[in-house]
Design a protein around this motif. Structure first.
Motif, PDB file in Angstrom:
ATOM      1  N   ILE A 150     -17.453 -16.569 -42.148  1.00 31.78           N
ATOM      2  CA  ILE A 150     -18.796 -17.096 -42.375  1.00 31.78           C
ATOM      3  C   ILE A 150     -18.978 -18.503 -41.812  1.00 31.78           C
ATOM      4  CG2 ILE A 150     -18.989 -15.714 -44.466  1.00 31.78           C
ATOM      5  CD1 ILE A 150     -18.738 -18.382 -46.039  1.00 31.78           C
ATOM      6  N   MET A 151     -17.888 -19.111 -41.300  1.00 36.20           N
ATOM      7  CA  MET A 151     -17.992 -20.489 -40.822  1.00 36.20           C
ATOM      8  C   MET A 151     -19.039 -20.651 -39.720  1.00 36.20           C
ATOM      9  SD  MET A 151     -16.823 -23.552 -41.396  1.00 36.20           S
ATOM     10  CE  MET A 151     -15.207 -23.420 -42.163  1.00 36.20           C
ATOM     11  N   PRO A 152     -19.034 -19.806 -38.659  1.00 40.64           N
ATOM     12  CA  PRO A 152     -20.071 -19.966 -37.635  1.00 40.64           C
ATOM     13  C   PRO A 152     -21.483 -19.783 -38.194  1.00 40.64           C
ATOM     14  CG  PRO A 152     -18.295 -18.566 -36.832  1.00 40.64           C
ATOM     15  CD  PRO A 152     -18.083 -18.742 -38.300  1.00 40.64           C
ATOM     16  N   LEU A 153     -21.628 -18.832 -39.115  1.00 41.24           N
ATOM     17  CA  LEU A 153     -22.945 -18.592 -39.710  1.00 41.24           C
ATOM     18  C   LEU A 153     -23.374 -19.767 -40.582  1.00 41.24           C
ATOM     19  CD1 LEU A 153     -22.378 -14.866 -40.772  1.00 41.24           C
ATOM     20  CD2 LEU A 153     -23.387 -15.717 -38.651  1.00 41.24           C
ATOM     21  N   TYR A 154     -22.425 -20.347 -41.304  1.00 37.96           N
ATOM     22  CA  TYR A 154     -22.747 -21.488 -42.170  1.00 37.96           C
ATOM     23  C   TYR A 154     -23.099 -22.721 -41.335  1.00 37.96           C
ATOM     24  CZ  TYR A 154     -22.486 -24.387 -46.399  1.00 37.96           C
ATOM     25  OH  TYR A 154     -22.780 -25.214 -47.454  1.00 37.96           O
ATOM     26  N   ILE A 155     -22.401 -22.892 -40.224  1.00 33.83           N
ATOM     27  CA  ILE A 155     -22.703 -24.018 -39.334  1.00 33.83           C
ATOM     28  C   ILE A 155     -24.099 -23.873 -38.743  1.00 33.83           C
ATOM     29  CG2 ILE A 155     -22.075 -25.038 -37.098  1.00 33.83           C
ATOM     30  CD1 ILE A 155     -19.148 -24.638 -37.930  1.00 33.83           C
ATOM     31  N   ARG A 156     -24.470 -22.659 -38.405  1.00 41.48           N
ATOM     32  CA  ARG A 156     -25.844 -22.426 -37.942  1.00 41.48           C
ATOM     33  C   ARG A 156     -26.841 -22.746 -39.046  1.00 41.48           C
ATOM     34  NH1 ARG A 156     -25.052 -16.507 -34.984  1.00 41.48           N
ATOM     35  NH2 ARG A 156     -23.843 -17.250 -33.182  1.00 41.48           N
TER      36      ARG A 156
ATOM     37  N   THR B  87     -16.249 -13.743 -35.165  1.00 37.94           N
ATOM     38  CA  THR B  87     -17.624 -13.320 -35.444  1.00 37.94           C
ATOM     39  C   THR B  87     -18.416 -13.184 -34.147  1.00 37.94           C
ATOM     40  OG1 THR B  87     -17.520 -14.499 -37.562  1.00 37.94           O
ATOM     41  CG2 THR B  87     -19.698 -13.857 -36.778  1.00 37.94           C
ATOM     42  N   VAL B  88     -18.185 -14.132 -33.227  1.00 38.39           N
ATOM     43  CA  VAL B  88     -18.870 -14.082 -31.927  1.00 38.39           C
ATOM     44  C   VAL B  88     -18.391 -12.873 -31.122  1.00 38.39           C
ATOM     45  CG1 VAL B  88     -19.338 -15.339 -29.785  1.00 38.39           C
ATOM     46  CG2 VAL B  88     -19.128 -16.593 -31.947  1.00 38.39           C
ATOM     47  N   TYR B  89     -17.068 -12.611 -31.163  1.00 35.89           N
ATOM     48  CA  TYR B  89     -16.505 -11.481 -30.417  1.00 35.89           C
ATOM     49  C   TYR B  89     -17.043 -10.157 -30.953  1.00 35.89           C
ATOM     50  CZ  TYR B  89     -12.933  -8.918 -27.757  1.00 35.89           C
ATOM     51  OH  TYR B  89     -12.281  -8.084 -26.871  1.00 35.89           O
TER      52      TYR B  89
END
Length: 407
Positions: free
Chosen positions: A28-34, A234-236
């Protein structure tokens, strides 16, 4: 029940929960950063690697420090300090207003962690020598399983309750670990009046210092391999999936597949290690993992990636227990705790370098190059293990043929 067995059960539970708490944030880190205001895809990848990995490099720095403190005041106080500290800090992450606050809290988390270090030291010093390999192997299984099942829980909670709740639940789990440790861990610690040895003195006491160093390197590589893809998985997954739905959940499943395989394979690999020697299990595991990482480049669907991650868990399930068994066998009992502290520090540095390496390579060269780079490093490590460990041990896994100056 014997004290060391009860402590092992509690430490297994605590380590499992601790690593779940530290790793379930990954998908969830990339989603949370967004959500915190960063929308550029390249910045999300890079900041995700930094935010996730910074905790572990700080933990690597502080692990020997907390190991020193444990030698002075006992292991149980270190377990209590780490668990209550993480309960507070991780809960605060759910209240962050920007990425700077998030990264600052991740740094603070790295400072106050040390639960796994204290657990390993406690079990290593309390357990009888004939049972130490099995006990340390069980503890390693908790660490690996928790770190790899955590992303599945994080992805599922995001789908069910939202991003912020994941941090609050993790804080609650750490509070549960605190009370479990307080009530059930028993340690009759007597502080020694002897001078605590310096790192140089400890290193001079090792009968096989170069072999110990190679084991540290292998611990580092194990974590680097696991976490090189974690910050950007998550991006992959989003690139492999035709639909944008359930990305966090699928990302968690991809990582947790390895954890599930580790739980299944670890007991059998432990028995195999007793028969053929832990050094041979290490060698086969490193080669297999290196090849599986290459195969992950050519997947076309998220389901194919999950299958390969499952096979990766089988390949590497015996690595950490084999490393710990060898460390225990070649380390004098008087400095076992400190050496395990350094080994866990190598794990933490590997986690940081893996997440940072994955984020940087993905943002500059592309995600597939992360797999190629990780594979190359694992295969080079396998060559090092073969030349410097496997060749130095006889078929009965005796250490009499090893010389500290030649390993």
């Amino acid at each position: 029940m014997e004290i060391w067995k009860r402590n092992l059960i509690v430490c297994w539970f605590g380590s499992f929960m601790t690593l779940i708490g530290m790793s379930q944030i990954a998908p969830i880190m990339p989603l949370y950063i967004r959500q915190l205001g960063v929308h550029n895809i390249f910045l999300v990848e890079e900041i995700s690697g930094i935010a996730f990995g910074i905790t572990f490099i700080v933990s690597g720095i502080f692990s020997p420090i907390w190991g020193y403190a444990a030698d002075k005041v006992g292991r149980k106080p270190m377990l209590l300090r780490a668990s209550i500290g993480m309960a507070i800090v991780i809960s605060c992450m759910g209240l962050a207003h920007n990425v700077y606050q998030l990264i600052a809290l991740r740094i603070l988390q790295g400072v106050i962690t040390g639960y796994s270090t204290a657990c390993t030291t406690l079990i290593a010093t309390q357990t009888e020598k004939k049972n130490s390999g099995w006990a340390l192997g069980m503890l390693s299984t908790a660490t690996i399983a928790g770190s790899l099942l955590g992303p599945l829980i994080g992805g599922y909670l995001d789908e069910l309750l939202g991003l912020q709740f994941t941090f609050f639940l993790t804080g609650g789990l750490m509070l549960l670990v605190f009370f479990t440790t307080l009530l059930f861990i028993k340690e009759d610690f007597v502080a020694s009046d002897e001078k605590v040895l310096s790192t140089k003195d400890i290193w001079n006491l090792l009968p096989y210092p170069k072999l110990t160093l190679i084991l540290f390197v292998t611990s580092f590589m194990l974590q680097l391999a696991y976490y090189s893809i974690e910050p950007i998985i998550t991006v992959y997954i989003s690139q492999l999936s035709r639909s944008s739905a359930h990305i966090a959940l699928i990302s968690g499943m991809a990582f947790s597949a390895s954890g599930l395989a580790s739980i299944i394979a670890a007991p059998n690999l432990g028995k195999l290690s007793d028969k053929i020697g832990p050094q041979k299990v290490m060698l086969v595991a490193l080669i297999s993992a290196g090849l599986i990482f290459i195969l992950q480049v050519f997947v076309r669907t998220a389901q194919q990636l999950i299958v390969l991650r499952f096979l990766l868990g089988f390949a590497t399930a015996g690595l950490a227990p084999s490393i710990n068994t060898l460390v225990k066998k070649i380390t004098p009992e008087s400095i076992t705790g400190r050496i395990f502290g350094f080994n866990i520090g190598a794990f933490y540095f590997g986690t940081f370098c893996g997440s940072l390496l994955g984020g940087q390579i993905a943002s500059h060269l592309g995600i597939k190059y992360v797999f190629f780079t990780t594979s190359a490093l694992l295969l080079l490590n396998a060559l090092l293990v073969y030349e410097k460990i496997v060749k130095k041990l006889d078929s009965n896994n005796k250490f009499s043929s090893l010389k500290g100056s030649t390993v």
